[in-house]
Design an enzyme around this catalytic site. Structure first.
Site, short mmCIF file in Angstrom:
data_model
loop_
_atom_site.label_atom_id
_atom_site.label_comp_id
_atom_site.label_asym_id
_atom_site.label_seq_id
_atom_site.Cartn_x
_atom_site.Cartn_y
_atom_site.Cartn_z
NE ARG A 178 8.98 34.25 29.09
CZ ARG A 178 9.21 34.10 30.35
NH1 ARG A 178 7.90 34.16 31.14
NH2 ARG A 178 10.14 34.20 30.74
CE1 TYR A 207 -7.65 25.01 10.33
CE2 TYR A 207 -6.42 24.62 12.33
CZ TYR A 207 -6.15 25.04 10.95
OH TYR A 207 -5.26 25.40 10.47
CG ASP A 217 -11.58 28.64 16.64
OD1 ASP A 217 -11.73 29.63 16.08
OD2 ASP A 217 -10.89 27.70 16.56
CE LYS A 257 -6.20 30.39 9.51
NZ LYS A 257 -6.94 29.82 10.38
#
Ligand SMILES: *Cc1c(COP(=O)(O)O)cnc(C)c1O
Length: 400
Positions: free
Chosen positions: A62, A116, A188, A213
């Protein structure tokens, strides 16, 4: 000297045999998938000094994992950042960027109204609930710039190439003004990729990516990355450990593998998108084409200047003349090479109908205001032969 494992009993050997062999003396060419939750050291003092930050190393996945670290080094290098963190999805990268940027109760976040759809919903349903004030702003109209700064936002959140109309904000001037107002800028950069634009080089504070993507590029993983300069590393790591939106080492490895062909894939995707956009803008069934590589696009000149002639991205949108929803369904169902997938950036060409997917939750009026009409479809160019993609669109358009 530790006791030889072969001298232990079966249940013990089942747990320990074969593991933790030292790899001294050779270097794997491809970073292995370190599918391990923790890391073992000979001495407790090693863990102590790693945890104290006195030396680098891994203790718990983690907090960090060598496969993820290799991906992070690759992304930081491409984006020109000092530090990158790989996370479970693009959405968790956005959450961490907001936390690292200092968002807390009472903070004002100015978000581009073109972001988005899920980011918009995340801001309203999660971040606002935690006491931040969310304001949607116009980052494209220079006359509305001052309306942004009047809000005294702590954070400006925007996309370098928007969905689905491919608008390009004037990032250098927005960032310059934001600095003057002590506003942190989160970009972004999913659609543009560092091939077209590296926002950190223009002074942005944080860059986020949906690695699902272009970075992954093959439609086989969900992931995200957050990048910044070294000065933000401590906050980023602090919140990443607490939020725990860890990218699994297998997904990190797939993304790292994808990064190696990103420049090749993206160049071809930009080329294919440009060719399709030019061809479609002369097609009698097409009302309009949205692609910043076309003169007709409102941000054509800006894109040409900002993107250094590297292309205008792999996504384009089109309005089909006089098409109803039923016509669009028929058109999309007739496509054979363009796959009906809610994504973009893959090697396969993809088609998406915003009215029923990315912008489904908006009212018809809201959609209309954003220019997302019922006859609009979005294409993501893959790496296939452009002539085959044209043939596919031609045969589908002929069925209308
Ligand atoms: C897909 C996408 C996201 C969300 O990323 P996930 O990996 O699906 O969580 C965020 N921003 C943009 C621009 C996207 O296209």
């Amino acid at each position: 000297m530790a006791r030889d494992i072969r001298t232990r009993r079966l249940a013990t050997r089942a747990v320990h045999a074969g593991e933790r062999t030292r790899s001294d003396g050779f270097v794997p060419m491809s970073t292995p998938i370190y599918s391990t939750a923790t890391f073992i050291y000979d001495h407790l003092a090693d863990i102590d000094s790693i945890s104290a930050g006195e030396r680098t190393g891994f203790t718990y996945s983690r907090h960090g994992n060598p496969t993820n670290a290799a991906l992070e080094a690759a992304v930081a290098s491409l984006e020109g950042g000092g530090v990158a963190l790989s996370v479970a999805s693009g959405m968790s990268a956005i959450l961490l960027a907001l936390l690292a940027a200092g968002v807390e109760q009472g903070t004002t976040i100015a978000a581009s109204q073109e972001i988005y759809g899920v980011t918009t919903k995340f801001l309203l349903d999660v971040v606002a609930r935690w006491g931040a004030r969310i304001e949607f702003v116009d980052v494209f109209d220079p006359a509305k710039r001052n309306d942004i700064w009047k809000l005294e936002p702590k954070v400006l959140l925007l996309e370098s190439l928007t969905n689905p109309l491919l608008r390009v904000p004037d990032l250098p001037s927005l960032i310059k003004e934001a600095r003057g107002h002590k506003t942190r800028v989160i970009v972004d950069n999913t659609f543009a990729t560092p091939l077209l634009l590296r926002p950190l080089e223009h002074g942005a504070d944080f860059v986020v990516h949906s690695a699902t993507k272009y970075f992954g590029g093959h439609g086989d993983l969900t992931g995200g990355v957050l990048v910044a300069q070294e000065e933000h590393a401590a906050e980023m790591r602090h919140f990443a450990r607490l939020v725990g939106a860890v990218l699994g080492p297998f997904e990190a490895w797939l993304t790292l593998r994808g990064m190696k062909t990103l420049p090749l894939r993206f160049a071809r995707q930009c080329e294919n998108a440009q060719r399709l956009a030019e061809w479609l803008s002369t097609h009698p069934r097409i009302e309009s084409v949205y692609y910043p590589g076309l003169d007709s696009h409102p941000d054509h000149a800006l894109a040409a200047a900002l993107f250094n002639g590297q292309g205008a991205g792999g996504v384009l949108s089109l309005k089909i003349r006089g098409a109803s929803r039923e016509d669009i369904f028929r058109l999309v169902d007739s496509l054979e090479l363009f796959l009906k997938a809610t994504s973009l950036g893959d090697v396969q060409s993809l088609v998406l109908y915003p009215a029923i997917s990315s912008h489904r939750d908006l009212s018809p009026k809201q959609r209309e205001r954003l220019g997302i009409t019922d006859n609009l479809i979005r294409l993501s160019a893959g790496v296939e032969d452009a002539e085959d993609l044209k043939d596919d669109l031609e045969q589908a358009l002929a069925k209308l």
